[in-house]
Scaffold this motif. Structure first.
Motif, mmCIF file in Angstrom:
data_model
loop_
_atom_site.group_PDB
_atom_site.id
_atom_site.type_symbol
_atom_site.label_atom_id
_atom_site.label_comp_id
_atom_site.label_asym_id
_atom_site.label_seq_id
_atom_site.Cartn_x
_atom_site.Cartn_y
_atom_site.Cartn_z
ATOM 1 N N GLY A 55 -22.460 16.258 70.477
ATOM 2 C CA GLY A 55 -22.336 15.051 71.298
ATOM 3 C C GLY A 55 -20.994 14.358 71.126
ATOM 4 O O GLY A 55 -20.227 14.665 70.211
ATOM 5 N N GLY A 56 -20.741 13.399 71.992
ATOM 6 C CA GLY A 56 -19.513 12.634 71.893
ATOM 7 C C GLY A 56 -19.430 11.818 70.627
ATOM 8 O O GLY A 56 -18.335 11.510 70.143
ATOM 9 N N GLY A 57 -20.584 11.460 70.054
ATOM 10 C CA GLY A 57 -20.582 10.722 68.801
ATOM 11 C C GLY A 57 -20.004 11.526 67.658
ATOM 12 O O GLY A 57 -19.548 10.950 66.665
ATOM 13 N N VAL A 58 -20.021 12.865 67.786
ATOM 14 C CA VAL A 58 -19.433 13.743 66.773
ATOM 15 C C VAL A 58 -18.017 14.132 67.160
ATOM 16 O O VAL A 58 -17.066 13.959 66.396
ATOM 17 C CB VAL A 58 -20.294 15.013 66.587
ATOM 18 C CG1 VAL A 58 -19.588 16.009 65.668
ATOM 19 C CG2 VAL A 58 -21.658 14.654 66.040
ATOM 20 N N ALA A 59 -17.862 14.651 68.378
ATOM 21 C CA ALA A 59 -16.559 15.155 68.815
ATOM 22 C C ALA A 59 -15.559 14.034 69.084
ATOM 23 O O ALA A 59 -14.357 14.215 68.900
ATOM 24 C CB ALA A 59 -16.740 16.010 70.066
ATOM 25 N N ALA A 97 -4.650 4.537 75.419
ATOM 26 C CA ALA A 97 -3.896 5.700 74.949
ATOM 27 C C ALA A 97 -4.635 6.395 73.805
ATOM 28 O O ALA A 97 -4.657 7.638 73.722
ATOM 29 C CB ALA A 97 -2.506 5.268 74.503
ATOM 30 N N CYS A 98 -5.242 5.609 72.920
ATOM 31 C CA CYS A 98 -6.031 6.202 71.827
ATOM 32 C C CYS A 98 -7.232 6.964 72.360
ATOM 33 O O CYS A 98 -7.592 8.030 71.824
ATOM 34 C CB CYS A 98 -6.488 5.105 70.865
ATOM 35 S SG CYS A 98 -5.155 4.338 69.915
ATOM 36 N N VAL A 99 -7.865 6.445 73.400
ATOM 37 C CA VAL A 99 -8.992 7.144 74.029
ATOM 38 C C VAL A 99 -8.536 8.504 74.554
ATOM 39 O O VAL A 99 -9.224 9.522 74.381
ATOM 40 C CB VAL A 99 -9.584 6.293 75.170
ATOM 41 C CG1 VAL A 99 -10.609 7.109 75.974
ATOM 42 C CG2 VAL A 99 -10.250 5.039 74.614
ATOM 43 N N ILE A 100 -7.372 8.528 75.187
ATOM 44 C CA ILE A 100 -6.843 9.790 75.714
ATOM 45 C C ILE A 100 -6.602 10.786 74.582
ATOM 46 O O ILE A 100 -6.961 11.963 74.685
ATOM 47 C CB ILE A 100 -5.541 9.531 76.493
ATOM 48 C CG1 ILE A 100 -5.808 8.665 77.721
ATOM 49 C CG2 ILE A 100 -4.903 10.850 76.919
ATOM 50 C CD1 ILE A 100 -4.554 8.197 78.430
ATOM 51 N N VAL A 101 -5.999 10.313 73.492
ATOM 52 C CA VAL A 101 -5.685 11.194 72.362
ATOM 53 C C VAL A 101 -6.958 11.780 71.756
ATOM 54 O O VAL A 101 -7.047 12.988 71.495
ATOM 55 C CB VAL A 101 -4.875 10.431 71.299
ATOM 56 C CG1 VAL A 101 -4.746 11.265 70.021
ATOM 57 C CG2 VAL A 101 -3.498 10.073 71.840
ATOM 58 N N VAL A 102 -7.957 10.927 71.529
ATOM 59 C CA VAL A 102 -9.214 11.399 70.935
ATOM 60 C C VAL A 102 -9.893 12.423 71.837
ATOM 61 O O VAL A 102 -10.352 13.480 71.373
ATOM 62 C CB VAL A 102 -10.159 10.206 70.672
ATOM 63 C CG1 VAL A 102 -11.554 10.697 70.266
ATOM 64 C CG2 VAL A 102 -9.585 9.306 69.585
ATOM 65 N N SER A 103 -9.954 12.136 73.125
ATOM 66 C CA SER A 103 -10.612 13.041 74.064
ATOM 67 C C SER A 103 -9.858 14.362 74.191
ATOM 68 O O SER A 103 -10.463 15.439 74.208
ATOM 69 C CB SER A 103 -10.729 12.375 75.435
ATOM 70 O OG SER A 103 -11.407 11.144 75.353
ATOM 71 N N ALA A 147 -11.404 11.045 78.964
ATOM 72 C CA ALA A 147 -9.945 11.048 79.081
ATOM 73 C C ALA A 147 -9.493 10.293 80.327
ATOM 74 O O ALA A 147 -8.509 9.535 80.287
ATOM 75 C CB ALA A 147 -9.429 12.483 79.112
ATOM 76 N N VAL A 148 -10.221 10.484 81.442
ATOM 77 C CA VAL A 148 -9.885 9.762 82.673
ATOM 78 C C VAL A 148 -10.066 8.263 82.479
ATOM 79 O O VAL A 148 -9.240 7.454 82.933
ATOM 80 C CB VAL A 148 -10.747 10.274 83.843
ATOM 81 C CG1 VAL A 148 -10.570 9.391 85.083
ATOM 82 C CG2 VAL A 148 -10.395 11.719 84.171
ATOM 83 N N LEU A 149 -11.133 7.873 81.788
ATOM 84 C CA LEU A 149 -11.341 6.455 81.496
ATOM 85 C C LEU A 149 -10.189 5.906 80.654
ATOM 86 O O LEU A 149 -9.752 4.763 80.853
ATOM 87 C CB LEU A 149 -12.664 6.259 80.749
ATOM 88 C CG LEU A 149 -13.932 6.428 81.580
ATOM 89 C CD1 LEU A 149 -15.172 6.414 80.669
ATOM 90 C CD2 LEU A 149 -14.047 5.324 82.627
ATOM 91 N N GLY A 150 -9.699 6.718 79.729
ATOM 92 C CA GLY A 150 -8.553 6.288 78.927
ATOM 93 C C GLY A 150 -7.331 6.013 79.788
ATOM 94 O O GLY A 150 -6.620 5.025 79.581
ATOM 95 N N VAL A 151 -7.092 6.875 80.777
ATOM 96 C CA VAL A 151 -5.959 6.670 81.686
ATOM 97 C C VAL A 151 -6.127 5.366 82.458
ATOM 98 O O VAL A 151 -5.183 4.577 82.606
ATOM 99 C CB VAL A 151 -5.825 7.857 82.654
ATOM 100 C CG1 VAL A 151 -4.766 7.569 83.715
ATOM 101 C CG2 VAL A 151 -5.474 9.130 81.896
#
Length: 210
Positions: A55-59, A97-103, A147-151
């Motif tokens: 899940g996203g909670g792990v990845a 930007a951090c959201v993009i990096v993590v994703s 990633a799109v949400l991060g953008v």
């Protein structure tokens, strides 16, 4: 007559108020969507011949903290002055930007992102040892959505930084004019006393009546 008292000034305040409301609502909506993406299945790995759901909670575990930080900015932006709105807008862009990096990291390294969960399930430790257990992987659309949400969050933060100075400042004109009237036109100290301004608002008066 001050420009703020003219119809044009009223129109600017009205546009600024709508822009502020839409910006705060957009941040809230994006944070909720980010929580949604974080809570979904991101990968299905084949571990020792069996499907292993990640899940996203792990990845993308950091996304929940980033979403909470974004929500905290809503309250901060609602009361901040023009300068700090710009700073908070830039901070919102950095969170995106951090959201993009993590994703992006999770999408590029699904096995690495899931190593802790695989180790917990199998007892096998170490990235290389875990990688040997994984013989296949598939990805859902949720990490892409994150990633799109991060953008979008980055773009929203930059837009806030550019436009936040046009937002209205709640209660500032009311509080000063009220204290000046109470103290008299020649007393500038009362108009600038933050304690008296706070006391005035705490009395329960409706600013729209003045």
């Amino acid at each position: 007559m001050s420009d703020d008292a003219t119809p044009a000034g009223d129109a600017r305040r009205s546009r600024g108020g709508r822009l502020k409301l839409l910006s705060l609502l957009a941040i809230t909506l994006l944070a909720v969507l980010l929580f949604t993406a974080w809570s979904q299945t991101w990968f299905t790995l084949t571990v020792q011949g069996k499907p292993f759901v990640v899940g996203g909670g792990v990845a993308g575990g950091a996304l929940s903290a980033l979403a909470l930080a974004s929500l905290a900015l809503v309250a901060a932006l609602a009361i901040a002055g023009p300068f700090f709105r710009v700073v908070l807008g830039v901070l919102e862009a950095l969170l995106g930007a951090c959201v993009i990096v993590v994703s992006a990291f999770a999408m590029a390294n699904p096995v690495v992102a899931a190593t802790s969960a695989i180790t917990k399930a199998t007892g096998v430790a170490g990235p290389r040892s875990v990688a040997r257990l994984v013989t296949g992987s598939s990805m859902t659309a949720w990490p892409i959505a994150a990633a799109v949400l991060g953008v979008v969050i980055v773009l929203l933060g930059l837009a806030i930084a550019v436009t936040a100075r046009s937002w209205p400042t709640s209660g500032r004109k009311y509080s000063r004019s009220r204290v000046v009237a109470a103290e008299g036109p020649g007393d500038d100290t009362g108009a600038l006393d933050p304690v008296r301004e706070w006391d005035a608002m705490s009395e329960g008066d409706d600013p729209t009546r003045h």
